[in-house]
Scaffold this motif. Structure first.
Motif, PDB file in Angstrom:
ATOM      1  N   SER A   7       7.542  -7.027   1.313  1.00 17.05           N
ATOM      2  CA  SER A   7       7.796  -6.006   0.294  1.00 17.05           C
ATOM      3  C   SER A   7       6.562  -5.951  -0.597  1.00 17.05           C
ATOM      4  CB  SER A   7       9.019  -6.364  -0.558  1.00 17.05           C
ATOM      5  OG  SER A   7      10.157  -6.557   0.229  1.00 17.05           O
ATOM      6  N   ARG A   8       5.964  -4.766  -0.732  1.00 19.85           N
ATOM      7  CA  ARG A   8       4.754  -4.633  -1.549  1.00 19.85           C
ATOM      8  C   ARG A   8       4.740  -3.295  -2.266  1.00 19.85           C
ATOM      9  NH1 ARG A   8      -0.547  -7.256   1.161  1.00 19.85           N
ATOM     10  NH2 ARG A   8       0.414  -9.020   2.227  1.00 19.85           N
ATOM     11  N   PHE A   9       4.155  -3.311  -3.460  1.00 23.56           N
ATOM     12  CA  PHE A   9       3.927  -2.064  -4.170  1.00 23.56           C
ATOM     13  C   PHE A   9       2.620  -1.449  -3.703  1.00 23.56           C
ATOM     14  CE2 PHE A   9       6.959  -3.923  -7.145  1.00 23.56           C
ATOM     15  CZ  PHE A   9       7.709  -2.806  -7.493  1.00 23.56           C
ATOM     16  N   MET A  10       2.614  -0.123  -3.574  1.00 26.91           N
ATOM     17  CA  MET A  10       1.392   0.591  -3.225  1.00 26.91           C
ATOM     18  C   MET A  10       0.417   0.561  -4.404  1.00 26.91           C
ATOM     19  SD  MET A  10       2.961   3.872  -1.155  1.00 26.91           S
ATOM     20  CE  MET A  10       1.327   4.475  -0.664  1.00 26.91           C
ATOM     21  N   HIS A  11      -0.803   0.995  -4.165  1.00 30.80           N
ATOM     22  CA  HIS A  11      -1.826   1.022  -5.205  1.00 30.80           C
ATOM     23  C   HIS A  11      -1.402   1.950  -6.338  1.00 30.80           C
ATOM     24  CE1 HIS A  11      -5.773   1.865  -7.078  1.00 30.80           C
ATOM     25  NE2 HIS A  11      -6.078   0.643  -6.654  1.00 30.80           N
ATOM     26  N   GLU A  12      -1.826   1.606  -7.555  1.00 31.25           N
ATOM     27  CA  GLU A  12      -1.434   2.354  -8.752  1.00 31.25           C
ATOM     28  C   GLU A  12      -1.758   3.839  -8.678  1.00 31.25           C
ATOM     29  OE1 GLU A  12      -3.742   1.307 -12.167  1.00 31.25           O
ATOM     30  OE2 GLU A  12      -5.529   0.892 -10.986  1.00 31.25           O
ATOM     31  N   LYS A  13      -2.761   4.238  -7.883  1.00 29.27           N
ATOM     32  CA  LYS A  13      -3.144   5.649  -7.802  1.00 29.27           C
ATOM     33  C   LYS A  13      -2.028   6.514  -7.223  1.00 29.27           C
ATOM     34  CE  LYS A  13      -5.885   7.086  -4.501  1.00 29.27           C
ATOM     35  NZ  LYS A  13      -7.071   7.250  -3.633  1.00 29.27           N
ATOM     36  N   ALA A  17       1.123   6.295  -8.120  1.00 31.32           N
ATOM     37  CA  ALA A  17       2.181   6.516  -9.106  1.00 31.32           C
ATOM     38  C   ALA A  17       2.182   7.995  -9.490  1.00 31.32           C
ATOM     39  CB  ALA A  17       1.943   5.650 -10.336  1.00 31.32           C
ATOM     40  N   VAL A  18       3.360   8.548  -9.713  1.00 32.44           N
ATOM     41  CA  VAL A  18       3.480   9.967 -10.079  1.00 32.44           C
ATOM     42  C   VAL A  18       4.052  10.065 -11.485  1.00 32.44           C
ATOM     43  CG1 VAL A  18       3.684  10.828  -7.730  1.00 32.44           C
ATOM     44  CG2 VAL A  18       5.721  10.060  -8.932  1.00 32.44           C
ATOM     45  N   THR A  19       4.081  11.263 -12.032  1.00 31.50           N
ATOM     46  CA  THR A  19       4.411  11.455 -13.439  1.00 31.50           C
ATOM     47  C   THR A  19       5.812  10.974 -13.789  1.00 31.50           C
ATOM     48  OG1 THR A  19       5.089  13.721 -12.897  1.00 31.50           O
ATOM     49  CG2 THR A  19       2.853  13.404 -13.725  1.00 31.50           C
ATOM     50  N   ALA A  63       3.895   2.710  -8.916  1.00 31.34           N
ATOM     51  CA  ALA A  63       3.661   3.205  -7.559  1.00 31.34           C
ATOM     52  C   ALA A  63       4.842   2.810  -6.678  1.00 31.34           C
ATOM     53  CB  ALA A  63       2.360   2.624  -7.017  1.00 31.34           C
ATOM     54  N   PRO A  64       5.047   3.515  -5.557  1.00 32.44           N
ATOM     55  CA  PRO A  64       6.198   3.225  -4.701  1.00 32.44           C
ATOM     56  C   PRO A  64       6.186   1.805  -4.151  1.00 32.44           C
ATOM     57  CG  PRO A  64       5.234   5.356  -4.151  1.00 32.44           C
ATOM     58  CD  PRO A  64       4.287   4.699  -5.103  1.00 32.44           C
ATOM     59  N   VAL A 107      10.341   0.823   8.304  1.00 37.33           N
ATOM     60  CA  VAL A 107       9.626   0.690   7.047  1.00 37.33           C
ATOM     61  C   VAL A 107      10.160   1.753   6.093  1.00 37.33           C
ATOM     62  CG1 VAL A 107       7.724   2.175   7.846  1.00 37.33           C
ATOM     63  CG2 VAL A 107       7.372   0.604   5.934  1.00 37.33           C
ATOM     64  N   SER A 108      10.483   1.341   4.863  1.00 41.64           N
ATOM     65  CA  SER A 108      11.070   2.235   3.870  1.00 41.64           C
ATOM     66  C   SER A 108      10.207   2.254   2.622  1.00 41.64           C
ATOM     67  CB  SER A 108      12.487   1.780   3.495  1.00 41.64           C
ATOM     68  OG  SER A 108      13.304   1.656   4.628  1.00 41.64           O
ATOM     69  N   SER A 109      10.249   3.380   1.919  1.00 43.51           N
ATOM     70  CA  SER A 109       9.506   3.525   0.670  1.00 43.51           C
ATOM     71  C   SER A 109      10.476   3.891  -0.446  1.00 43.51           C
ATOM     72  CB  SER A 109       8.436   4.611   0.798  1.00 43.51           C
ATOM     73  OG  SER A 109       7.537   4.310   1.846  1.00 43.51           O
ATOM     74  N   PHE A 110      10.329   3.224  -1.588  1.00 41.27           N
ATOM     75  CA  PHE A 110      11.197   3.457  -2.735  1.00 41.27           C
ATOM     76  C   PHE A 110      10.355   3.826  -3.946  1.00 41.27           C
ATOM     77  CE2 PHE A 110      13.621   0.795   0.044  1.00 41.27           C
ATOM     78  CZ  PHE A 110      14.938   1.173  -0.126  1.00 41.27           C
ATOM     79  N   SER A 111      10.841   4.774  -4.725  1.00 41.02           N
ATOM     80  CA  SER A 111      10.230   5.088  -6.009  1.00 41.02           C
ATOM     81  C   SER A 111      11.072   4.476  -7.112  1.00 41.02           C
ATOM     82  CB  SER A 111      10.135   6.604  -6.219  1.00 41.02           C
ATOM     83  OG  SER A 111       9.143   7.155  -5.397  1.00 41.02           O
ATOM     84  N   ILE A 112      10.414   3.952  -8.123  1.00 47.74           N
ATOM     85  CA  ILE A 112      11.110   3.409  -9.285  1.00 47.74           C
ATOM     86  C   ILE A 112      11.025   4.432 -10.391  1.00 47.74           C
ATOM     87  CG2 ILE A 112      11.123   1.574 -11.011  1.00 47.74           C
ATOM     88  CD1 ILE A 112      10.145  -0.334  -8.962  1.00 47.74           C
TER      89      ILE A 112
END
Length: 642
Positions: free
Chosen positions: A608-614, A616-618, A623-624, A633-638
């Motif tokens: 489980s890893r966070f993507m690079h800060e770039k 991140a959206v408004t 970052a996801p 493989v799944s992607s989650f937004s916080i």
């Protein structure tokens, strides 16, 4: 999937017996539930304490045996068992209205019988192979270790723990409660370090500069507060809970089926990320809401040669040279330890393994157990040619360039040897396990004995700071970009360390830049509550805890994430640092944070890893989060919603 919801702090009800109940007790239970149903609309979001439940029962004028008021028994407790897991019918049931506990020095763990009155003297066994065991009545007999996940509730005179189930003990007086906790800590210290728990031995284990680790109440916590960045402060939750109450702020964006057998995850900060599996490397596209498959798979095309390197599925993939190249390493078990004598360099654009490298020094092949980038952002450097290597007693920097431009002599071998440019071979005893680098290239190393060492970017010979271990091996380590915070992974808990200190001239520094002296903050622990630990499974341990990913000065990581079995566990970094946070109230010993979110998957999680800060959206300051299982493989937004 959203976050899992813990039912660990449900009410402990004396009216629900686990043992056979009398008719009178059945009537009392019915009365209690009628009263509880009538008051359900008024119940707070956070479950009631044991004291409140007992007060309600007394208000119903239930008959309490006089022995429960002033029990004439040594170390008396009420014992509860949690049943139902995390299902809607989960509840605590009373297992013993009145029993007792004891700490016994023994070489046996298995329960010897069901006679609750068996003599303790018969079980006392002194010797080198004996250890402290917690015995509660005839139902519980467990070795005192971090694995039982003891959680204290001072305000309720209660402790929860895991021992072939999830149990709670309720004490009759504050003195009883405090006496148990103190004895447990003493037994844990002796079982962990082999020394009797006293001030002299604590200094021997931790060192005089780190005595705050043994006595957190005396530690200087000011650095934790000083290091907080108010720009990134998140609000205190109105109703703090041990785990997320629902998944409204975790939003799944993508789920992709992989080509099969994912072994590791290599996240890129540019256009692509990579899933390393049994059949090759699957290339996926980076988006603002996560990663999504492009349908491209690079098969392993190893060069033919006499290197003797094992061409197995890589366990470690390291991106380099603006993410156009990847180093692939497959540590094999040798004498019970993972080591390899070399690695492969893959050109991602062509899909070809262009070089097989050997690790060598002074004409002799050597082994490595791990590799890492020179710094947090080194994989973005298009000219990068160096990387870090780690073995049990070695820390070094390797260079893929030929020394002084001279072509290496490979007449006797088809595999070129990497150039050892910097490092040190320690004589013995370091037992390095894992490492990571900061934004400026400083290095943190975790060891088998639990020690965490800090090395500056200019020297690998002697650690600037060496934090003592807490008794558990460090299996993974990460560090923030600015080097102020270190996150170590052990099987049963995470350890968060602040490296900041003030030097004699009043300047703030990190432990990478100088010796910290005696103004050292106590660490904080991140744990699963006993119920979630039990649900994760006996053989499932914490793995690969890491910070979210930033590569720019002035930016602060926002979350921490780790995997355990089918759980991906997420902590709010700012909340963990906040010393006045609800979790830390009424705790004994090192501050432990139980406020987390859980993402539950259908299969064991690879990483489980966070993507690079770039990315991140408004509407999401983070970052996801990417979660990989062997097949998906799944992607989650916080979300930033409060």
């Amino acid at each position: 999937m959203g976050a899992n919801h813990s039912r660990e702090d449900l009410e402990l009800s004396d009216s629900e017996e686990y043992e056979e109940e009398t008719e009178k007790e059945d009537e009392e239970e019915e009365d209690y539930h009628d009263a509880k149903d009538k008051s359900s609309e008024r119940r707070p979001k956070t479950p009631s304490s044991v004291d409140e439940v007992e007060a309600r029962l007394k208000a119903l004028k239930l008959k309490y045996p006089s022995s429960t008021q002033t029990p004439n028994l040594k170390n008396p407790v009420k014992l509860y068992l949690h049943i139902g897991g995390n299902t809607p019918v989960a509840k605590w049931v009373l297992s013993n209205k009145l029993t007792s506990y004891s700490f016994i020095k023994s070489a046996q763990i298995e329960q010897q019988g069901d006679d609750e009155d068996e003599e303790e003297e018969e079980e006392e066994q002194e010797g080198e192979d004996s250890w402290w065991v917690l015995k509660v009545g005839s139902k519980i007999r467990v070795r005192v270790t971090p694995e039982i996940q003891l959680k204290t509730f001072c305000d309720q005179r209660r402790v929860d723990f895991v021992a072939n189930g999830v149990w709670a003990m309720k004490f009759f007086t504050n003195e009883d409660y405090k006496g148990f906790v103190a004895k447990f800590q003493d037994c844990l210290f002796e079982n962990t370090y082999g020394y009797e728990s006293n001030e002299e031995n604590k200094v021997k284990v931790y060192g005089k500069d780190f005595i705050g680790w043994a006595n957190p109440q005396a530690a200087d916590d000011s650095m934790w507060e000083d290091a907080e960045d108010t720009l990134f402060k998140s609000p205190e939750p109105k109703t703090p809970t041990p785990a997320s109450r629902g998944g409204q702020d975790l939003r799944e964006e993508f789920e992709e089926a992989a080509n099969g057998g994912i072994q590791s995850l290599a996240l890129g900060a540019l256009d692509n990320s990579f899933l390393v599996g049994e059949s090759g490397i699957q290339v996926v596209k980076n988006f603002a809401h996560g990663i999504q498959g492009k349908g491209v798979c690079v098969n392993f095309d190893y060069k033919k040669g006499g290197s003797g390197l094992v061409h197995s599925t890589p366990k470690k993939a390291l991106l380099m040279r603006a993410e156009t190249n990847m180093l692939l390493m497959s540590p094999m078990m040798d004498s019970g330890k993972p080591h390899t004598t070399g690695l492969h360099q893959l050109d991602i654009e062509t899909g070809k393994v262009v070089t097989e490298w050997r690790f060598g020094k002074d004409g002799t092949d050597i082994t490595m157990r791990d590799i890492a980038n020179d710094s947090k952002g080194a994989q973005l450097d298009p000219t990068g040619s160096t990387f870090l290597g780690l073995d049990d007693n070695r820390l070094c920097r390797w260079d893929m360039r030929d020394r002084k431009g001279i072509v290496q002599d490979i007449a006797n071998a088809s595999t070129p040897v990497l150039n050892w440019t910097q490092g040190h071979q320690f004589s013995r005893g370091t037992n390095f396990q894992c490492f990571a680098s900061t934004g400026d290239g400083s290095i943190v190393v975790g060891s088998l004995d639990g020690k965490i060492r800090l090395y500056s970017s200019s020297s690998m010979r002697q650690a600037k700071t060496a934090f003592p271990g807490l008794g558990s091996p460090i299996t993974h380590v990460d560090v923030t970009f600015d080097g102020k915070w270190i996150l170590g992974t052990t099987d049963t808990y995470l350890i968060l360390i602040c490296t900041l200190f003030t030097d004699k001239d009043g300047r703030a520094k990190t432990g990478f830049a100088g010796r910290m002296g005696n103004r050292i903050s106590a660490p904080r622990l991140l744990k699963l509550n006993p119920l979630d630990s039990h649900l994760a499974g006996v053989n499932n341990k914490f793995r690969n805890a890491q910070f979210s990913w930033v590569t720019e000065n002035g930016k602060q990581e926002r979350h921490l994430v780790a995997t355990v079995g089918k759980f991906s566990v997420i902590w709010n970094f700012q909340q963990v640092k906040n010393g006045s946070h609800e979790c830390y109230r009424n705790q004994e010993g090192l501050k432990s944070c139980y406020c987390y979110k859980i993402v539950l998957k259908d299969d064991s999680i690879v990483d489980s890893r966070f993507m690079h800060e770039k990315f991140a959206v408004t509407d999401s300051p983070e970052a996801p989060l990417v979660i990989a299982t062997p097949l998906k493989v799944s992607s989650f937004s916080i979300s930033s919603r409060r």
